[in-house]
Write a protein that holds these residues in place. Structure first.
Motif, PDB file in Angstrom:
ATOM      1  N   SER A  30       0.832  -1.212   0.000  1.00 62.91           N
ATOM      2  CA  SER A  30       0.000   0.000   0.000  1.00 62.91           C
ATOM      3  C   SER A  30       0.864   1.259   0.000  1.00 62.91           C
ATOM      4  O   SER A  30       0.524   2.264  -0.633  1.00 62.91           O
ATOM      5  CB  SER A  30      -0.928   0.000   1.219  1.00 62.91           C
ATOM      6  N   ALA A  31       1.997   1.202   0.728  1.00 57.44           N
ATOM      7  CA  ALA A  31       2.903   2.354   0.752  1.00 57.44           C
ATOM      8  C   ALA A  31       3.516   2.585  -0.621  1.00 57.44           C
ATOM      9  O   ALA A  31       3.687   3.728  -1.059  1.00 57.44           O
ATOM     10  CB  ALA A  31       3.997   2.135   1.795  1.00 57.44           C
ATOM     11  N   VAL A  32       3.865   1.506  -1.306  1.00 53.79           N
ATOM     12  CA  VAL A  32       4.433   1.615  -2.650  1.00 53.79           C
ATOM     13  C   VAL A  32       3.415   2.228  -3.603  1.00 53.79           C
ATOM     14  O   VAL A  32       3.733   3.122  -4.397  1.00 53.79           O
ATOM     15  CB  VAL A  32       4.886   0.233  -3.166  1.00 53.79           C
ATOM     16  N   GLN A  33       2.174   1.772  -3.519  1.00 55.63           N
ATOM     17  CA  GLN A  33       1.136   2.293  -4.393  1.00 55.63           C
ATOM     18  C   GLN A  33       0.862   3.771  -4.113  1.00 55.63           C
ATOM     19  O   GLN A  33       0.612   4.559  -5.023  1.00 55.63           O
ATOM     20  CB  GLN A  33      -0.156   1.481  -4.225  1.00 55.63           C
ATOM     21  N   ALA A  34       0.919   4.152  -2.829  1.00 54.19           N
ATOM     22  CA  ALA A  34       0.711   5.558  -2.466  1.00 54.19           C
ATOM     23  C   ALA A  34       1.830   6.430  -3.035  1.00 54.19           C
ATOM     24  O   ALA A  34       1.581   7.547  -3.513  1.00 54.19           O
ATOM     25  CB  ALA A  34       0.657   5.700  -0.948  1.00 54.19           C
ATOM     26  N   ALA A  35       3.056   5.906  -2.993  1.00 52.24           N
ATOM     27  CA  ALA A  35       4.193   6.645  -3.540  1.00 52.24           C
ATOM     28  C   ALA A  35       4.048   6.817  -5.050  1.00 52.24           C
ATOM     29  O   ALA A  35       4.320   7.890  -5.608  1.00 52.24           O
ATOM     30  CB  ALA A  35       5.494   5.931  -3.213  1.00 52.24           C
ATOM     31  N   LEU A  36       3.613   5.758  -5.726  1.00 50.30           N
ATOM     32  CA  LEU A  36       3.411   5.836  -7.174  1.00 50.30           C
ATOM     33  C   LEU A  36       2.320   6.842  -7.517  1.00 50.30           C
ATOM     34  O   LEU A  36       2.439   7.591  -8.491  1.00 50.30           O
ATOM     35  CB  LEU A  36       3.041   4.452  -7.727  1.00 50.30           C
ATOM     36  N   SER A  37       1.262   6.855  -6.719  1.00 50.49           N
ATOM     37  CA  SER A  37       0.179   7.814  -6.949  1.00 50.49           C
ATOM     38  C   SER A  37       0.689   9.244  -6.813  1.00 50.49           C
ATOM     39  O   SER A  37       0.315  10.126  -7.594  1.00 50.49           O
ATOM     40  CB  SER A  37      -0.955   7.547  -5.954  1.00 50.49           C
ATOM     41  N   GLY A  38       1.570   9.461  -5.829  1.00 50.49           N
ATOM     42  CA  GLY A  38       2.155  10.787  -5.650  1.00 50.49           C
ATOM     43  C   GLY A  38       3.001  11.201  -6.835  1.00 50.49           C
ATOM     44  O   GLY A  38       2.976  12.361  -7.263  1.00 50.49           O
TER      45      GLY A  38
END
Length: 225
Positions: A4-12
């Motif tokens: 989830s943290a990786v996906q949040a970073a990608l979204s950013g």
């Protein structure tokens, strides 16, 4: 670290790309305003603006490259044990560095918005270079070039005209991209919708924004208000 943290970073990062795209559009608008102001000394300013848009293109390329690599590794790791996440950072950095080392600055000039900048400024400068004897000749030439402001897909006025570099036809950005996407989902090629055109495979890579035509449409619309 978690998925989830990786996906949040990608979204950013994707949000950053949108901001970069907006900044590039602003640079293009400033360049077009500068050219249309008919100032005699603008070559230096245009060079500065071109350098700036190339900087943005480089940032956009780096984010795109990094995001693609992370998504690829994230997909692979998600099928493995959670411990595999601990090696993700080093693996991504290694492949990112290798990929960036293989790219050249010359490729930045193929970025869609860089191409739009050059073609838009170049087209706007044509009268200064003697390619139109006066404003009347320019209007005639542009009328012949563009025919009208109607998109062949929507049958309405274009808001963001895109030029097809292969067949030189024009479409509204939203309509043409939607059609290409829909056809690709069906695993089919998309034929140019202009009657009589022999281009049977229109791709997004073939399209470039036509800034001069967009500004003429905007001016026409403003005069009708």
């Amino acid at each position: 670290m978690s998925f989830s943290a990786v996906q949040a970073a990608l979204s950013g990062l994707r949000s950053c790309q949108e901001d970069i795209g907006t900044s590039m559009d602003m640079v293009i608008d400033v360049a077009m305003d500068l050219v249309e102001s008919n100032e005699t000394e603008h070559s230096s300013s245009l060079g500065t603006l071109q350098a700036k848009i190339l900087e943005y293109a480089e940032l956009d390329r780096e984010i795109n490259c990094f995001s693609n690599i992370v998504e690829q590794f994230n997909s692979e790791v998600s099928q493995q044990s959670p411990e595999a996440l601990f090696s993700l950072s080093d693996r991504v950095k290694e492949q990112f560095d290798a990929k960036m080392a293989s790219l050249s600055d010359a490729e930045l000039h193929n970025h869609q918005k860089v191409v739009a900048f050059k073609e838009g400024v170049g087209s706007a400068l044509q009268p200064e270079n003697g390619e139109a004897e006066d404003n009347q000749d320019e209007d005639i030439a542009l009328t012949q070039r563009y025919v009208n402001f109607t998109c062949p897909l929507t049958q309405g006025d274009m808001e963001n005209p895109m030029k097809n570099k292969v067949c030189n036809h024009y479409y509204d950005e939203g309509a043409i991209l939607a059609m290409i996407k829909a056809r690709h989902k069906q695993h089919k090629k998309f034929r140019c919708p202009v009657v009589g055109c022999e281009n049977i495979n229109v791709t997004q890579a073939d399209l470039v924004p036509d800034l001069l035509l967009k500004r003429r449409i905007q001016k026409r619309n403003a005069s009708q208000v």
